[in-house]
Design a protein around this motif. Structure first.
Motif, short mmCIF file in Angstrom:
data_model
loop_
_atom_site.label_atom_id
_atom_site.label_comp_id
_atom_site.label_asym_id
_atom_site.label_seq_id
_atom_site.Cartn_x
_atom_site.Cartn_y
_atom_site.Cartn_z
N MET A 1 4.75 9.52 -30.74
CA MET A 1 5.07 8.98 -29.41
C MET A 1 4.09 9.54 -28.39
SD MET A 1 6.87 7.04 -27.59
CE MET A 1 7.90 6.51 -28.97
N SER A 2 3.57 8.64 -27.56
CA SER A 2 2.56 9.09 -26.61
C SER A 2 3.20 9.84 -25.45
CB SER A 2 1.80 7.88 -26.05
OG SER A 2 2.63 7.15 -25.20
N GLN A 3 2.36 10.69 -24.84
CA GLN A 3 2.84 11.41 -23.66
C GLN A 3 3.18 10.44 -22.53
OE1 GLN A 3 3.16 14.60 -24.29
NE2 GLN A 3 4.23 14.92 -22.36
N PHE A 4 2.45 9.32 -22.52
CA PHE A 4 2.69 8.31 -21.48
C PHE A 4 4.12 7.79 -21.55
CE2 PHE A 4 2.85 3.90 -20.12
CZ PHE A 4 2.37 4.01 -18.83
N ALA B 1 15.88 8.38 -28.16
CA ALA B 1 15.21 7.80 -29.34
C ALA B 1 13.81 8.40 -29.51
CB ALA B 1 15.13 6.29 -29.19
N MET B 2 13.10 8.56 -28.41
CA MET B 2 11.74 9.12 -28.48
C MET B 2 11.79 10.58 -28.91
SD MET B 2 9.67 7.23 -25.36
CE MET B 2 10.07 8.47 -24.24
N LEU B 3 12.79 11.31 -28.43
CA LEU B 3 12.91 12.72 -28.83
C LEU B 3 13.23 12.84 -30.33
CD1 LEU B 3 14.84 14.20 -25.77
CD2 LEU B 3 12.56 14.85 -26.53
N ARG B 4 14.10 11.92 -30.80
CA ARG B 4 14.42 11.92 -32.25
C ARG B 4 13.16 11.65 -33.06
NH1 ARG B 4 19.35 9.47 -30.84
NH2 ARG B 4 18.46 7.40 -31.08
N GLU B 5 12.39 10.65 -32.61
CA GLU B 5 11.15 10.30 -33.31
C GLU B 5 10.18 11.48 -33.29
OE1 GLU B 5 9.50 6.65 -31.85
OE2 GLU B 5 7.61 6.98 -32.90
N PHE B 6 10.11 12.12 -32.14
CA PHE B 6 9.23 13.29 -31.97
C PHE B 6 9.64 14.39 -32.94
CE2 PHE B 6 7.57 16.90 -29.43
CZ PHE B 6 6.28 16.42 -29.21
N LYS B 7 10.95 14.58 -33.07
CA LYS B 7 11.47 15.62 -33.95
C LYS B 7 11.14 15.30 -35.42
CE LYS B 7 15.69 17.27 -32.96
NZ LYS B 7 17.16 17.26 -32.97
N VAL B 8 11.29 14.03 -35.79
CA VAL B 8 10.98 13.60 -37.17
C VAL B 8 9.51 13.85 -37.47
CG1 VAL B 8 10.78 11.60 -38.69
CG2 VAL B 8 12.86 11.95 -37.37
N VAL B 9 8.64 13.44 -36.54
CA VAL B 9 7.20 13.62 -36.73
C VAL B 9 6.86 15.11 -36.87
CG1 VAL B 9 4.95 13.37 -35.61
CG2 VAL B 9 6.56 11.48 -35.59
N GLU C 1 8.86 17.46 -37.90
CA GLU C 1 9.33 17.96 -39.21
C GLU C 1 8.42 17.54 -40.33
OE1 GLU C 1 14.09 17.98 -38.01
OE2 GLU C 1 13.29 16.45 -39.36
N GLU C 2 7.95 16.28 -40.25
CA GLU C 2 7.01 15.79 -41.28
C GLU C 2 5.74 16.60 -41.28
OE1 GLU C 2 7.26 13.49 -43.67
OE2 GLU C 2 9.38 13.21 -43.17
N ALA C 3 5.25 16.89 -40.08
CA ALA C 3 4.01 17.65 -39.95
C ALA C 3 4.18 19.08 -40.49
CB ALA C 3 3.58 17.71 -38.50
N GLY C 4 5.41 19.59 -40.41
CA GLY C 4 5.67 20.95 -40.87
C GLY C 4 5.76 21.07 -42.39
N ARG C 5 5.90 19.91 -43.08
CA ARG C 5 6.05 19.97 -44.56
C ARG C 5 4.70 20.17 -45.25
NH1 ARG C 5 10.50 15.20 -45.40
NH2 ARG C 5 12.19 16.33 -44.39
#
Lengths: 105, 160
Positions: free
Chosen positions: A1-4, A91-99, A101-105
């Protein structure tokens, strides 16, 4: 999700919050002699950090009853918009959290 | 940045003002049939409202401008204001008489002998005013509930 996306939604939330106060003042002062009711209108600013600009405009709703009706309708619409923006933010925060977590794997 | 609780305070000031309005209307209706009060007929009273800038605690403050809305990229110079009761004023004096010689307050002599001075309260007009005040009160409640819902939504974002 973009900062914009976050900037746009969060500024939208702030504007709707401010609009709620302006509309509450219209409602409270509907019977006040000489009071001129106002509302907030937004437009695109083209600035990435603050995508919207907000300005006040005077409303002419035809006396105390008209001002009350306008303010009540606008308050209801404002609450729906705020809820939609809050839902978008969640919704954006959830998406941010998923991304993240994915990046952390 | 606007105080998040400002809409609450403004709506509450509106509810307080309309409550005072209803109190005055109730007083008028209660005295609709009063012949005299302290020797003079009861005169209809009405409220006058004025805008009120609010303190942090929601009380009215004179001249304060601390709530000017300042949004990123969209500042506008406006302080949303609450409302307060400025005055309770008597209606212009009008003399209304009713012939009621058995009334102990009736004039005992002079050209108005047997007449009593009546209040100028118009019950129908007062009832219309009462409905209007109730409607305005409901609108303030709706504004308060809208602000409360915003707080709930904002709190929900915080939990994410």
């Amino acid at each position: 999700m973009s900062q914009f996306g976050f900037a746009a939604v969060e500024q939208g939330l702030r504007i709707e919050r401010a609009r709620a106060a302006v509309l509450a003042a219209d409602t409270a002062n509907a019977s006040t002699p000489g009071f001129i009711a106002k509302d907030v209108v937004t437009s695109l600013s083209g600035d990435a950090d603050a995508p919207f600009s907000a300005r006040l405009h005077e409303i002419s709703a035809g006396g105390s009853a008209g001002t009350l009706e306008y303010a009540m309708a606008a308050t209801a619409k404002n609450a729906v918009t705020y809820r939609a923006l809050a839902g978008q933010e969640r919704a954006m925060l959830r998406e941010f959290k998923v991304v993240a977590e994915e990046a952390g794997r | 940045m606007i105080d998040p609780s400002l809409a609450f305070d403004i709506a509450a000031s509106g509810m307080t003002a309309q409550r005072a309005n209803m109190d005055v209307i109730a007083q008028n209706l209660a005295n609709a049939d009063s012949a005299t009060v302290a020797g003079a007929p009861y005169r209809t009273q009405s409220v006058v409202f004025e805008p009120a800038t609010l303190n942090d605690d929601g009380n009215a403050a004179d001249g304060a401008d601390e709530f000017a809305v300042d949004l990123d990229g969209g500042a506008f110079d406006y302080a949303p204001q609450g409302v307060r009761l400025a005055d309770v004023v008597d209606a212009p004096a009008t003399e209304q008489y009713r012939y009621d010689p058995s009334n102990p307050l009736a004039a005992r002599s002079g050209p108005r002998q047997g007449f009593v001075m009546e209040s100028d309260v118009d019950p129908i007009g007062q009832m219309i005013g009462l409905i209007s005040a109730g409607r305005a009160y409901d609108a303030d409640v709706a504004a308060l509930q809208g602000a409360k819902q915003m707080d709930v939504e904002a709190d929900d974002i915080d939990r994410q």
